[in-house]
Scaffold this active site. Structure first.
Site, short mmCIF file in Angstrom:
data_model
loop_
_atom_site.label_atom_id
_atom_site.label_comp_id
_atom_site.label_asym_id
_atom_site.label_seq_id
_atom_site.Cartn_x
_atom_site.Cartn_y
_atom_site.Cartn_z
N THR A 1 -31.38 -3.14 8.91
CA THR A 1 -30.27 -3.80 8.18
C THR A 1 -29.38 -4.64 9.10
O THR A 1 -28.32 -5.09 8.69
CB THR A 1 -29.39 -2.74 7.48
OG1 THR A 1 -28.87 -1.84 8.48
CG2 THR A 1 -30.18 -1.94 6.45
N TYR B 1 -28.52 3.82 8.78
CA TYR B 1 -29.42 4.94 8.47
C TYR B 1 -30.80 4.38 8.12
O TYR B 1 -31.66 5.07 7.59
CB TYR B 1 -28.86 5.78 7.31
CG TYR B 1 -27.44 6.25 7.57
CD1 TYR B 1 -27.20 7.39 8.32
CD2 TYR B 1 -26.34 5.52 7.11
CE1 TYR B 1 -25.90 7.82 8.58
CE2 TYR B 1 -25.04 5.93 7.37
CZ TYR B 1 -24.83 7.09 8.10
OH TYR B 1 -23.55 7.50 8.37
N CYS C 1 0.85 -1.19 0.00
CA CYS C 1 0.00 0.00 0.00
C CYS C 1 0.89 1.25 0.00
O CYS C 1 1.20 1.80 1.06
CB CYS C 1 -0.93 -0.01 1.21
SG CYS C 1 -2.13 1.35 1.15
N THR D 1 -31.62 2.47 5.75
CA THR D 1 -31.94 2.56 4.31
C THR D 1 -31.23 1.43 3.58
O THR D 1 -30.20 0.92 4.03
CB THR D 1 -31.45 3.89 3.70
OG1 THR D 1 -30.03 3.99 3.89
CG2 THR D 1 -32.11 5.10 4.36
#
Length: 543
Positions: free
Chosen positions: A449, A438, A183, A440
């Site tokens: 979720t 959230y 990385c 959603t």
């Protein structure tokens, strides 16, 4: 250039990061005068700066370009734009950003623009900027301010606050950890920080140039990054009982937390396609843009075929419409099954072992082996050592039962005892990543979720052989499709092989912010998995 001038410039940078407008004004005034004086003394710059004055000026110009784009204070951004134009008018070539924002995968306009954020995020960005760390990772994490705040607090504590390890050791360990996954973004970040806190440049020629004590950490770094289940108390003993250059328990805990932090942050960096920061190598260029912003190579590479691209996109959207609804329906059915019947312990064990074996067989990215550049590989030994699919060679990852050793009941208190406050900071960060929601899913509101988040977290731990007795691993196959599993496996085990195509191929109807959330889950689950193996080995050594 005299040392004094450099120190003056450092003081100006610090002034520009002040929350006090008057301090910023004064620093900006000084910077403008210093830059004009310097530009006039050097004269017109050649295409390739040969003098040290010219190359230093270019570094400062790149920093001003970064401020014009990334500084959280509008007054500084505007004055930096004006300063660059004034310098250009004198006939000096100024830099421009390379690439399209902080991520290769996410359009720049979707990443929170520094100038258009809410008050909470603005405050977090200002704090990060004052500490010198409003980098591209933070900007992408800015989709989730609550998490970003916890992440920055933890990272700052690990790198800057009181702790067992000296500052240059901390940055060097960051370099070693990030280099295991090639990385270069994180390696370069910490090379600069290492030098800034007075680290010996000779150590950067390669691990063999570093003290024996850090070289001894190489084996732990390697095993933790790629096969943490192989870690034993013997590895711990060899570090703590070395005849010379031995580690103390507190130092080792600090090192382990840094190693796991940067292994998992490398996963996030590759998983989000993070690009070099504007003021660093690869983040800007002094070459003028090609005519009308169109490059001959673009035409040769077929990048101009916009209509064809849009056509393909429409087909793809048609293919995946309904993907979210199917997933939501599966979650609903699984919840109903959960309520109706519970599988036996034997069945639960079988499902875990099946999922663990299958996870070993999920292939990572299709591309060839990544050969690390010498620039990065010199910071670690044995570059061929990586994550292996053990089941293909008849080997098996042993099962680690969370009931026997968990973060909550064992790891947390061990870290807090030997490195005060860090257990608390890590625990908060794990909790935020795991519980963040959230409610959603794509365009759907009011969705629970938790089942999906738990499946993702437990799948990653399952790949590391970690089992939760009370979890039904049959749910994973219902909720995570193959392309998602390939992405997870690659990002967690071989992040350097993550491609834009893999990022785009999972959850194609979801928002970028939701995919970044997934990457936070993957990063934290991976860090916790590595920590569990390391802390268990340390506990076994101690008892």
């Amino acid at each position: 250039m005299s040392r004094g001038v450099s120190e003056d410039v450092v003081a100006m940078w610090e002034g520009l990061a002040s929350r006090d407008a008057a301090s910023r004004d004064a620093a900006m005034e000084s910077l403008q005068q210093e830059m004009m004086r310097r530009v006039e003394s050097i004269g017109p710059l050649p295409e390739t700066p040969c003098s040290s004055s010219a190359s230093h000026l270019n570094r400062v110009l790149a920093r001003i370009l970064m401020l014009s784009k990334r500084c959280p204070y509008g007054d500084v951004r505007e004055k930096c734009i004006w300063l660059l134009r004034s310098i250009q008018d004198i006939g000096v070539r100024i830099p421009r950003p390379l690439g399209n924002g902080p991520s290769r995968f996410i359009p720049e306009k979707e990443i929170l623009q520094v100038s258009k954020v809410d008050a909470r995020t603005q405050s977090i960005f200002e704090e990060a900027f004052s500490l010198g760390h409003l980098d591209n990772i933070s900007l992408v994490m800015g989709f989730h301010p609550q998490y970003l705040e916890s992440f920055l607090r933890t990272q700052h504590y690990l790198l800057q606050m009181d702790g067992p390890l000296s500052l240059h050791y901390r940055h060097y360990i960051g370099i070693m950890a990030a280099a295991r996954h090639q990385c270069s973004y994180l390696v370069n970040l910490h090379v600069n920080d290492f030098l800034q806190v007075g680290g010996d440049p000779k150590w950067l020629n390669g691990l063999e140039g570093a003290p024996q004590k850090l070289q001894a950490l190489g084996e732990l770094n390697k095993i933790l990054a790629h096969r943490p289940w192989l870690l034993t108390k013997t590895h711990i003993e060899s570090l703590l009982k070395a005849e010379e250059n031995s580690w103390s328990l507190a130092e080792l805990i600090h090192a382990v937390v840094l190693l796991t932090h940067y292994h998992s942050l490398a996963s996030f960096t590759f998983g989000c396609g993070i690009t070099p920061d504007i003021h660093t190598d690869g983040g800007h260029t002094f070459r003028p843009p090609s005519l009308s912003g169109y490059c001959v190579c673009d035409i040769a590479n077929g990048n101009g075929a916009l209509e064809e691209m849009l056509g393909n996109q429409q087909v793809r959207v048609a293919e995946v419409s309904g993907e979210v609804e199917v997933l939501m329906e599966r979650m609903k059915q699984l919840q109903e099954c959960r309520d109706e019947e519970e599988a036996s312990q034997e069945e639960m064990t079988t499902r875990f072992e099946r999922e663990k074996t299958e996870s070993m067989l999920v292939a990572t990215a299709e591309d060839e082996e990544c050969v690390p550049s010498r620039d990065v590989s010199r910071h670690f030994e044995d570059p061929s050592y990586g994550y292996q699919d053990f089941s293909r060679r008849g080997e098996h990852v042993p099962t680690f039962r969370v009931q026997d050793y968990s973060w909550e009941d064992h790891g947390f208190s061990l870290v807090n005892r030997l490195y005060p406050d860090v257990g608390q900071l890590l625990d908060e960060k794990f909790q935020i990543a795991y519980n963040l929601t959230y409610n959603t899913m794509a365009t759907h509101q009011g969705v629970d979720t938790s089942m999906l988040r738990r499946a993702i977290w437990n799948y990653i731990h399952c790949m590391f052989g970690i089992r939760y007795d009370d979890y039904d691993y049959g749910e994973i196959n219902e909720l995570l499709d193959r392309s998602f599993k390939v992405y997870i496996k690659t990002m967690v085990c071989s992040p350097e092989k993550t491609t834009k195509r893999m990022y785009e191929s999972f959850w194609r109807q979801f928002q970028h912010s939701e995919k970044v959330h997934v990457n936070l889950l993957l990063m934290e689950a991976r860090m916790q998995a590595e920590l569990l193996y390391a802390l268990r080995a340390i506990t076994r050594y101690m008892t």
